[in-house]
Design an enzyme around this catalytic site. Structure first.
Site, PDB file in Angstrom:
ATOM      1  N   ASP A 261       0.893  -1.266   0.025  1.00 29.38           N
ATOM      2  CA  ASP A 261      -0.037  -0.051  -0.008  1.00 29.38           C
ATOM      3  C   ASP A 261       0.915   1.375  -0.141  1.00 29.38           C
ATOM      4  OD1 ASP A 261      -2.711   1.355   0.400  1.00 29.38           O
ATOM      5  OD2 ASP A 261      -1.942   1.989   2.179  1.00 29.38           O
ATOM      6  N   GLU A 266       5.795   8.327  -3.704  1.00 30.40           N
ATOM      7  CA  GLU A 266       4.322   8.199  -3.989  1.00 30.40           C
ATOM      8  C   GLU A 266       3.925   9.832  -4.744  1.00 30.40           C
ATOM      9  OE1 GLU A 266       2.512   7.406  -0.327  1.00 30.40           O
ATOM     10  OE2 GLU A 266       3.139   5.439  -0.136  1.00 30.40           O
ATOM     11  N   HIS A 285      -1.877   3.923  -1.192  1.00 27.41           N
ATOM     12  CA  HIS A 285      -1.781   4.356   0.078  1.00 27.41           C
ATOM     13  C   HIS A 285      -3.086   4.649   0.906  1.00 27.41           C
ATOM     14  CE1 HIS A 285       1.197   6.515   3.128  1.00 27.41           C
ATOM     15  NE2 HIS A 285      -0.048   6.208   3.878  1.00 27.41           N
ATOM     16  N   ILE A 286      -4.037   3.611   0.741  1.00 28.07           N
ATOM     17  CA  ILE A 286      -5.463   3.994   1.221  1.00 28.07           C
ATOM     18  C   ILE A 286      -5.657   3.183   2.538  1.00 28.07           C
ATOM     19  CG2 ILE A 286      -6.428   4.964  -1.031  1.00 28.07           C
ATOM     20  CD1 ILE A 286      -6.337   1.232  -0.064  1.00 28.07           C
ATOM     21  N   ALA A 287      -4.821   2.280   2.605  1.00 34.42           N
ATOM     22  CA  ALA A 287      -5.192   1.136   3.879  1.00 34.42           C
ATOM     23  C   ALA A 287      -5.696   1.977   5.001  1.00 34.42           C
ATOM     24  CB  ALA A 287      -3.707   0.437   4.341  1.00 34.42           C
ATOM     25  N   GLY A 288      -5.320   3.163   5.500  1.00 30.12           N
ATOM     26  CA  GLY A 288      -5.990   3.819   6.553  1.00 30.12           C
ATOM     27  C   GLY A 288      -6.935   4.951   6.091  1.00 30.12           C
TER      28      GLY A 288
END
Ligand code: NAD
Length: 310
Positions: A261, A266, A285-288
């Site tokens: 992720d 980025e 980078h969307i896990a959270g």
């Protein structure tokens, strides 16, 4: 009072700040992070600066914040903020500790289940009239498998609780937690040293901050010492895992799957590193960052910024 918000924040939380400090005093522009010159001018007379993970609060930008007393971070990793320099200037850095932990923990469990079963990536084949039933009939269940967590803070602990709920055995490595720490009892996770964890877990998931001690922690040698067919999940930070070695281990069949992720750069520039890796999930980078997590993170930071500014 002037508040600058340079990345996306939940509207209700922005409105809370406007109600407290006045609408004209709160500058909210989620694209400000991509306009460096404008951002530099905007922060010059702000009292609080609210960022997510893309705004680099260091160097020239930090020096421009001559009046700011508070940096609000809409998330938890602080690697985009020069915390010692902020503290030296008397600025308080406030992360949204714990507010997005559930979103990350759910991502890890979902990825572990999808990757172990390795049967969810056949949409194009099935829609195209192929029927790869034999090839996809020997995926592994998740109950009974061992999850190894590296870093056992708020996300690691919540992930352990969810994993135990689906029948996994959980082992964890975190040198900062003593044997007597209540988290072991509360979650049912077993404390383990790093090398033993890496070589015995069926799923390894990373939950450490990016600091000097964790940079390139998961190098080629660590990946090679994972169990054959094991799965690696990185929601922590890019730069902790050697992506080239990970791609090699997927292509050779040493690893059974991976979810990534977070990346050293980025957005991840188009490249061949991950091309044609089997059973690989890449996310931006969307896990959270779920709907609910955004609401929790944003309201926590709005409340704490209001409190810190008095
Ligand atoms: P946390 O501070 O609660 O826990 C981190 C744990 O890592 C601590 O217990 C610490 O002792 C441990 N640790 C530090 N160095 C270590 C090392 N070398 N080896 C083993 N353990 C070590 O943080 P958290 O809320 O659990 O978040 C963990 C990380 O996850 C964050 O720093 C952030 O980088 C990342 N994160 C990513 C997303 C995302 O959307 N992908 C969202 C939230 C957090």
């Amino acid at each position: 009072m002037k508040i600058i918000i340079s990345e996306f924040m939940d509207d209700d939380a922005v409105n809370l700040l406007r109600a407290r400090f006045g609408a004209a005093q709160v500058v909210y522009d989620a694209s400000l992070v991509d306009k460096p010159a404008e951002l530099l001018r905007a922060v010059a007379d702000c009292d609080a600066f609210i960022v997510r993970n893309r705004t680099q609060v260091r160097g020239e930008l930090l020096a421009a914040c001559t009046k700011a007393r508070v940096i609000g971070r809409l998330g938890v990793g602080l690697d985009n903020i020069d915390v010692p320099a902020c503290e030296a200037r008397g600025m308080k850095v406030i992360p949204a500790t714990g507010a997005n932990a559930l979103a990350v923990a759910e991502y890890v469990i979902a990825a572990a289940m999808m990757l172990r079963r390795s049967s969810y990536l056949s949409t194009a084949e099935v829609a195209g009239g192929k029927w790869p039933r034999n090839r996809l009939s020997s995926g592994r269940e998740t109950a009974g498998a061992t999850l190894g967590l590296i870093g056992f803070g708020s996300i690691g602990q919540l992930t352990a609780t969810l994993a135990r709920g689906v029948g996994m055995t959980v082992v964890a490595y975190d040198p900062a937690l003593s044997d007597a720490h209540p988290a072991w009892m509360d979650t049912g996770a077993i404390r383990m040293e790093l090398d033993e964890l890496i070589s015995s877990a069926d799923v390894v998931s990373l939950h450490v901050p990016l600091v000097d001690a964790t940079r390139n922690l998961f190098n080629a040698q660590k990946i090679a010492s994972m169990k054959k067919g094991a799965v690696l999940i990185n929601t922590a930070r890019g730069g902790i895992v050697d992506d080239l070695a990970l791609a090699g281990a997927l292509k050779s069949g040493h690893l059974g799957g991976a979810a990534v992720d977070v990346f050293a750069t980025e957005p991840l520039p188009a490249n061949e590193v991950f091309a044609s890796c089997p059973n690989l999930i890449l996310t931006p980078h969307i896990a959270g960052v779920s709907f609910e997590a955004n609401v929790r993170v944003s309201s926590m930071i709005a409340d704490q910024v209001i409190r810190a500014l008095g």
